[in-house]
Design an enzyme around this catalytic site. Structure first.
Site, PDB file in Angstrom:
ATOM      1  N   ARG A 119       0.971  -0.940   0.022  1.00  0.00           N
ATOM      2  CA  ARG A 119      -0.393  -0.357  -0.052  1.00  0.00           C
ATOM      3  C   ARG A 119       1.398   1.295  -0.146  1.00  0.00           C
ATOM      4  O   ARG A 119       2.032   1.214   0.477  1.00  0.00           O
ATOM      5  CB  ARG A 119      -1.262   0.120   1.047  1.00  0.00           C
ATOM      6  CG  ARG A 119      -0.429   0.051   2.457  1.00  0.00           C
ATOM      7  CD  ARG A 119      -1.353   0.092   3.673  1.00  0.00           C
ATOM      8  NE  ARG A 119      -0.041   0.596   4.900  1.00  0.00           N
ATOM      9  CZ  ARG A 119      -1.423   0.182   6.237  1.00  0.00           C
ATOM     10  NH1 ARG A 119      -2.687  -0.133   6.840  1.00  0.00           N
ATOM     11  NH2 ARG A 119      -0.171   0.874   7.221  1.00  0.00           N
TER      12      ARG A 119
ATOM     13  N   ASN B  64      -4.829   8.198   4.428  1.00  0.00           N
ATOM     14  CA  ASN B  64      -4.055   7.354   5.704  1.00  0.00           C
ATOM     15  C   ASN B  64      -2.858   7.375   6.158  1.00  0.00           C
ATOM     16  O   ASN B  64      -2.370   7.468   5.098  1.00  0.00           O
ATOM     17  CB  ASN B  64      -4.511   5.832   5.470  1.00  0.00           C
ATOM     18  CG  ASN B  64      -4.778   5.115   7.031  1.00  0.00           C
ATOM     19  OD1 ASN B  64      -5.833   6.032   7.781  1.00  0.00           O
ATOM     20  ND2 ASN B  64      -4.305   4.034   7.141  1.00  0.00           N
ATOM     21  N   GLU B  65      -2.426   7.437   7.591  1.00  0.00           N
ATOM     22  CA  GLU B  65      -1.544   8.429   7.759  1.00  0.00           C
ATOM     23  C   GLU B  65      -0.531   8.692   6.861  1.00  0.00           C
ATOM     24  O   GLU B  65       0.012   7.849   5.884  1.00  0.00           O
ATOM     25  CB  GLU B  65      -0.682   6.631   8.332  1.00  0.00           C
ATOM     26  CG  GLU B  65      -1.564   6.148   9.305  1.00  0.00           C
ATOM     27  CD  GLU B  65      -0.977   5.004  10.502  1.00  0.00           C
ATOM     28  OE1 GLU B  65      -0.262   4.321   9.439  1.00  0.00           O
ATOM     29  OE2 GLU B  65      -1.185   5.222  11.099  1.00  0.00           O
TER      30      GLU B  65
ATOM     31  N   GLU C 106      -6.896   5.269  15.496  1.00  0.00           N
ATOM     32  CA  GLU C 106      -6.691   3.942  15.561  1.00  0.00           C
ATOM     33  C   GLU C 106      -6.356   3.610  17.263  1.00  0.00           C
ATOM     34  O   GLU C 106      -5.563   4.671  17.225  1.00  0.00           O
ATOM     35  CB  GLU C 106      -6.083   3.353  14.744  1.00  0.00           C
ATOM     36  CG  GLU C 106      -6.785   4.056  12.959  1.00  0.00           C
ATOM     37  CD  GLU C 106      -5.575   3.013  12.096  1.00  0.00           C
ATOM     38  OE1 GLU C 106      -4.407   2.265  11.739  1.00  0.00           O
ATOM     39  OE2 GLU C 106      -5.782   3.625  10.769  1.00  0.00           O
TER      40      GLU C 106
ATOM     41  N   TRP D 104       2.933  -6.509  14.171  1.00  0.00           N
ATOM     42  CA  TRP D 104       4.321  -5.322  12.867  1.00  0.00           C
ATOM     43  C   TRP D 104       5.350  -5.607  14.129  1.00  0.00           C
ATOM     44  O   TRP D 104       6.635  -5.706  13.818  1.00  0.00           O
ATOM     45  CB  TRP D 104       4.352  -4.037  12.613  1.00  0.00           C
ATOM     46  CG  TRP D 104       2.875  -3.381  13.156  1.00  0.00           C
ATOM     47  CD1 TRP D 104       1.731  -3.611  13.390  1.00  0.00           C
ATOM     48  CD2 TRP D 104       3.226  -2.236  14.100  1.00  0.00           C
ATOM     49  NE1 TRP D 104       1.160  -2.321  13.972  1.00  0.00           N
ATOM     50  CE2 TRP D 104       2.101  -2.257  14.870  1.00  0.00           C
ATOM     51  CE3 TRP D 104       4.751  -2.501  15.035  1.00  0.00           C
ATOM     52  CZ2 TRP D 104       2.126  -1.119  15.826  1.00  0.00           C
ATOM     53  CZ3 TRP D 104       4.839  -1.000  16.293  1.00  0.00           C
ATOM     54  CH2 TRP D 104       3.417  -0.323  16.355  1.00  0.00           C
TER      55      TRP D 104
ATOM     56  N   GLU E  51      -2.516  -8.577   7.012  1.00  0.00           N
ATOM     57  CA  GLU E  51      -2.778  -7.827   8.601  1.00  0.00           C
ATOM     58  C   GLU E  51      -3.451  -9.050   9.444  1.00  0.00           C
ATOM     59  O   GLU E  51      -4.662  -8.490  10.128  1.00  0.00           O
ATOM     60  CB  GLU E  51      -3.616  -6.435   9.035  1.00  0.00           C
ATOM     61  CG  GLU E  51      -2.178  -5.365   8.314  1.00  0.00           C
ATOM     62  CD  GLU E  51      -2.682  -3.675   8.418  1.00  0.00           C
ATOM     63  OE1 GLU E  51      -1.647  -3.372   8.963  1.00  0.00           O
ATOM     64  OE2 GLU E  51      -4.082  -4.000   8.172  1.00  0.00           O
ATOM     65  N   LYS E  52      -4.005  -9.842   8.863  1.00  0.00           N
ATOM     66  CA  LYS E  52      -5.037 -11.194   9.229  1.00  0.00           C
ATOM     67  C   LYS E  52      -4.617 -11.507  10.750  1.00  0.00           C
ATOM     68  O   LYS E  52      -4.924 -12.436  11.225  1.00  0.00           O
ATOM     69  CB  LYS E  52      -4.892 -12.170   8.517  1.00  0.00           C
ATOM     70  CG  LYS E  52      -3.704 -12.961   7.822  1.00  0.00           C
ATOM     71  CD  LYS E  52      -4.341 -14.396   7.289  1.00  0.00           C
ATOM     72  CE  LYS E  52      -2.605 -14.916   6.437  1.00  0.00           C
ATOM     73  NZ  LYS E  52      -1.987 -14.380   5.952  1.00  0.00           N
ATOM     74  N   PHE E  53      -3.277 -11.430  11.161  1.00  0.00           N
ATOM     75  CA  PHE E  53      -2.674 -11.726  12.909  1.00  0.00           C
ATOM     76  C   PHE E  53      -2.922 -10.399  13.257  1.00  0.00           C
ATOM     77  O   PHE E  53      -1.997 -10.286  14.549  1.00  0.00           O
ATOM     78  CB  PHE E  53      -1.505 -12.177  12.923  1.00  0.00           C
ATOM     79  CG  PHE E  53      -1.486 -13.791  11.382  1.00  0.00           C
ATOM     80  CD1 PHE E  53      -2.308 -14.667  12.272  1.00  0.00           C
ATOM     81  CD2 PHE E  53      -0.646 -13.692  10.854  1.00  0.00           C
ATOM     82  CE1 PHE E  53      -1.794 -15.693  11.264  1.00  0.00           C
ATOM     83  CE2 PHE E  53      -0.676 -14.723   9.525  1.00  0.00           C
ATOM     84  CZ  PHE E  53      -1.340 -16.078  10.145  1.00  0.00           C
ATOM     85  N   HIS E  54      -3.841  -8.957  13.096  1.00  0.00           N
ATOM     86  CA  HIS E  54      -3.412  -8.227  13.300  1.00  0.00           C
ATOM     87  C   HIS E  54      -4.670  -7.871  14.237  1.00  0.00           C
ATOM     88  O   HIS E  54      -5.955  -9.235  13.702  1.00  0.00           O
ATOM     89  CB  HIS E  54      -3.546  -6.700  12.806  1.00  0.00           C
ATOM     90  CG  HIS E  54      -3.072  -4.939  13.233  1.00  0.00           C
ATOM     91  ND1 HIS E  54      -4.679  -5.308  14.847  1.00  0.00           N
ATOM     92  CD2 HIS E  54      -2.390  -4.779  13.691  1.00  0.00           C
ATOM     93  CE1 HIS E  54      -3.796  -3.859  14.823  1.00  0.00           C
ATOM     94  NE2 HIS E  54      -2.671  -3.760  14.032  1.00  0.00           N
TER      95      HIS E  54
HETATM   96  C1  GAL Z   1      -1.798   1.651  10.729  1.00  0.00           C
HETATM   97  C2  GAL Z   1      -2.620   1.865   9.490  1.00  0.00           C
HETATM   98  C3  GAL Z   1      -3.939   0.539   9.822  1.00  0.00           C
HETATM   99  C4  GAL Z   1      -3.343  -0.682   9.860  1.00  0.00           C
HETATM  100  C5  GAL Z   1      -2.779  -0.367  11.681  1.00  0.00           C
HETATM  101  C6  GAL Z   1      -1.914  -1.995  12.170  1.00  0.00           C
HETATM  102  O1  GAL Z   1      -0.442   2.088  10.772  1.00  0.00           O
HETATM  103  O2  GAL Z   1      -3.406   3.070   9.382  1.00  0.00           O
HETATM  104  O3  GAL Z   1      -4.410   0.680   7.921  1.00  0.00           O
HETATM  105  O4  GAL Z   1      -2.796  -1.332   9.030  1.00  0.00           O
HETATM  106  O5  GAL Z   1      -1.980   0.850  11.165  1.00  0.00           O
HETATM  107  O6  GAL Z   1      -1.745  -1.628  13.329  1.00  0.00           O
END
Ligand code: GAL
Length: 693
Positions: free
Chosen positions: A114, A152-153, A306, A314, A354-357
């Site tokens: 992304r 986004n960010e 968020e 991560w 991000e399936k493990f987030h």
């Molecule tokens: C942020 C992001 C989200 C997601 C999240 C995961 O940086 O805006 O889309 O990736 O981290 O921690």
């Protein structure tokens, strides 16, 4: 100008990023049921939907989003609608390789993740504007729409040829002539003189240390280039819906964006914050980000856009939040001024990176322990909303922070790479947090007159206007405490004569600054009453009083901490206890009082909206003395004998017995803060920071 209040309407927003395009539509109905169950009032949609909305150039597929917006509205959930421009579809890079960013080695960053866009690319900007235009036109009148979330960010950096052209335009506007640029960058050094604009490029990979002023300006430019992208989309959505507030979510205390400048362009300031559940000081970090974001919002309400309900994906090892920690950090954000508590994301993904987030609704579903906690938070926020939404948080101590000083300080050829600016700021904020003070953040050029004490952990670079502001603040009776390596360079990163600005030296009572003596990695230096870390300085006092001296090493006997009246200079980073004692003493002399006296370690107390929040960040139960008669509005029980028992990660939200819901003692809503002249009834210094922006 619309504000967060237009979206909250007296509530605290609760919800998260919702990515229903990852799920069959049957799942949406279950989402609605569970959102209602959890008290979700707001979801952010469309953040990464560009490829779905525009499957091929110019083609639009809004059908799914129409159905989704209608569904949200039918269930009373507001939509924070995102422009999808953070993640261009693969077709864009494939057809227009110039939209892809290049790193400082000239390597392309490809699609497949992304954020693969170059902020200077006219093609990217044109596509982004077009999709934003159509999105805004289509949903302008939709009743579910409560807020715009642009991109986004914003965090891309690019060193490509298009960026080079854009950088030159930016530099031309800043300096006018190449000669002026040569002067500002000091290009007489190492034969770096530019003979024409075409020779100026972004600071790409080079054989040895690069020109620090060049690097500094490139950081300034990159922040501004991204801000242009934000403004372009903001202006489009605002034209369609002047009454709907606009935000973009910041990464917390992140180097890439001058968030003071950005915040001034937003209706709502929002941030993404991910404290490490393993970090015993995660609560202090969360407090710091809250204080910084609230201050960027001018001291008013702000938004957690968020956070994670549990683990992220991560870090090298991703541990979940233990029971209670999600609730603790959510209520802490509210205590420190947030009017929205949201997550990445609503439903945990089954596919993708991000399936493990974690998510509000984890893989384990509605019976998961994490979802139970989410439901509880939703219910409690619904209860607190009418009491605190729209109210401000009082702070009489400010921490100074400036991105330009950070950028300057972290240049390649500096005295010590052991010194990390954010860690120094964090250490100072920690000292104040542990001492029980509620802090704001401020830019060194802001009006500081509303604060009893102002600390500058490290402002390597200060413009003349900033120096004069600090001097005027201290000479006007404010207490100013400066940390090491402050006031070294001017706005162009030119070292001030004497190694520290002369006006500051005079204010602080410093005679000669002979040398900087950074400590060896992990090294310490004994000082009177504390241990110094990271750094020391060979100073000669002028008319300052020596508060503490170095006790060993090369500087034994020389001053470590100096003061001249209410202006203090701390030439090392004291250990946490030492810094807490030092700042506690300066604060007490300045008349700044902790929220509660004698708080046990790890316990935080904050006042907001006539309520007293008491939060136990520790892993053990504690007892906290709260003199007076209080009632816990969450537990719906009185505090017995002025002693509050808090389990690990427990929070109490207390109302003084007898105080009405509207707060007989004044609830700090926008209207009843002191004016910008900062006069308070007591002695002329305001209790409430009204001067943060
Ligand atoms: C942020 C992001 C989200 C997601 C999240 C995961 O940086 O805006 O889309 O990736 O981290 O921690």
């Amino acid at each position: 100008m619309p504000s967060l209040g237009d979206a909250t309407r007296g509530r605290i927003l609760f919800g998260g990023d919702y990515n229903p395009e990852q799920w069959p539509e049957e799942t949406w109905a279950e989402d609605m049921r569970l959102m209602e169950d959890a008290g979700v009032t707001s979801v952010t949609v469309g953040v990464f939907s560009w490829a779905r909305l525009e499957p091929r150039p110019g083609v639009r597929d809004f059908g799914w989003l129409d159905r989704l917006m209608d569904l949200l509205h039918a269930h009373g959930v507001g939509a924070v609608l995102a422009t999808p421009t953070a993640s261009p579809p693969p077709w864009m890079g494939a057809r227009h390789p110039g939209t892809l960013p290049r790193d400082e080695d000239g390597r392309t960053l490809w699609w497949g993740s992304r954020q693969q866009f170059c902020a200077s690319s006219p093609v990217y900007r044109a596509y982004a504007a077009a999709v934003t235009e159509d999105l805004a036109a289509r949903y302008a009148g939709h009743p579910a729409l409560t807020m715009w979330h642009v991109n986004n960010e914003y965090c891309t950096h690019c060193w490509c040829d298009e960026t080079a052209r854009h950088f030159r335009r930016w530099l031309t506007a800043r300096y006018g002539t190449v000669d002026a640029l040569n002067e500002a960058w000091g290009t007489a050094f190492w034969a770096q003189r530019y003979d024409g604009w075409d020779e100026v490029i972004p600071p790409r990979r080079a054989p040895y240390l690069r020109n620090p002023a060049h690097l500094l300006d490139f950081r300034r430019f990159t922040s501004d280039a991204l801000l242009e992208c934000f403004r372009a989309e903001r202006d489009i959505v605002a034209r369609h819906t002047p009454h709907i507030p606009v935000t973009t979510n910041f990464m917390p205390f992140w180097q890439g964006q001058d968030a003071w400048a950005w915040a001034a362009e937003e209706d709502v300031v929002s941030v993404d914050v991910y404290p490490d559940p393993q970090d015993p000081l995660g609560g202090q970090y969360n407090a710091l980000i809250a204080d910084m974001t609230r201050s960027q919002a001018g001291g008013g309400p702000w938004m957690v856009m968020e956070q994670a309900a549990g683990a992220v994906n991560w870090r090298p090892v991703n541990r979940p939040k233990p029971p209670g920690l999600n609730r603790l950090l959510s209520l802490q954000a509210v205590a420190r001024g947030a009017d929205a508590v949201c997550y990445f994301q609503w439903r945990q993904s089954r596919q993708g990176a991000e399936k493990f987030h974690s998510a509000m609704l984890p893989h384990a579903g509605e019976h998961a322990r994490g979802f139970r906690e989410v439901r509880r938070i939703g219910a409690e926020l619904a209860l607190l909303g009418p009491e605190v939404a729209g109210t401000r948080v009082a702070a009489d101590v400010a921490v100074l922070h400036d991105w330009h000083a950070w950028w300057g300080a972290e240049q390649e050829g500096r005295p010590s790479r052991e010194v990390a600016y954010p860690e120094v700021v964090r250490a100072w904020h920690r000292a104040l947090w542990e001492a029980g003070h509620t802090t704001a953040f401020a830019h060194p050029e802001h009006d500081l007159s509303g604060y009893r004490m102002v600390v500058a952990p490290q402002l390597y670079l200060l413009t003349d206007a900033a120096v004069e502001n600090l001097v005027a603040y201290a000479e006007g009776g404010g207490t100013l405490v400066c940390g090491f390596w402050t006031g070294v360079a001017d706005g162009d990163d030119r070292v001030r004569p004497g190694g520290m600005d002369g006006r500051l030296r005079a204010l602080l009572g410093i005679g000669t600054l002979h040398e900087w003596w950074p400590l060896a990695p992990g090294g310490t230096v004994a000082c009177d009453g504390f241990t110094g870390t990271l750094w020391s300085e060979e100073l000669e006092a002028g008319d300052a009083r020596v508060v503490a001296a170095y006790r060993d090493g090369d500087l034994a006997g020389l001053p470590a901490v100096l003061r001249r009246g209410r202006a203090w200079y701390v030439s090392t980073l004291p250990d946490p206890e030492g810094l807490r004692a030092l700042l506690g003493r300066a604060a007490a002399e300045a008349g700044a009082r902790p929220v509660l006296d004698g708080l046990p370690a790890g316990v935080e107390a904050v006042r907001r909206g006539g309520l007293l929040f008491v939060l136990n960040h520790g892993r053990e139960p504690v007892e906290v003395a709260v003199p007076g008669a209080y009632r816990d509005v969450l537990a719906q029980a009185p505090v017995v004998d002025g002693v509050l028992a808090l389990e690990r990660y427990e929070v109490a939200v207390l109302r003084e017995a007898g105080a009405g819901r509207d707060g007989a003692e004044g609830d700090g809503r926008h209207g009843d803060r002191p004016g910008r002249d900062g006069r308070s009834p007591r002695d002329g210094r305001a209790d409430v920071a009204g001067a943060e922006r």
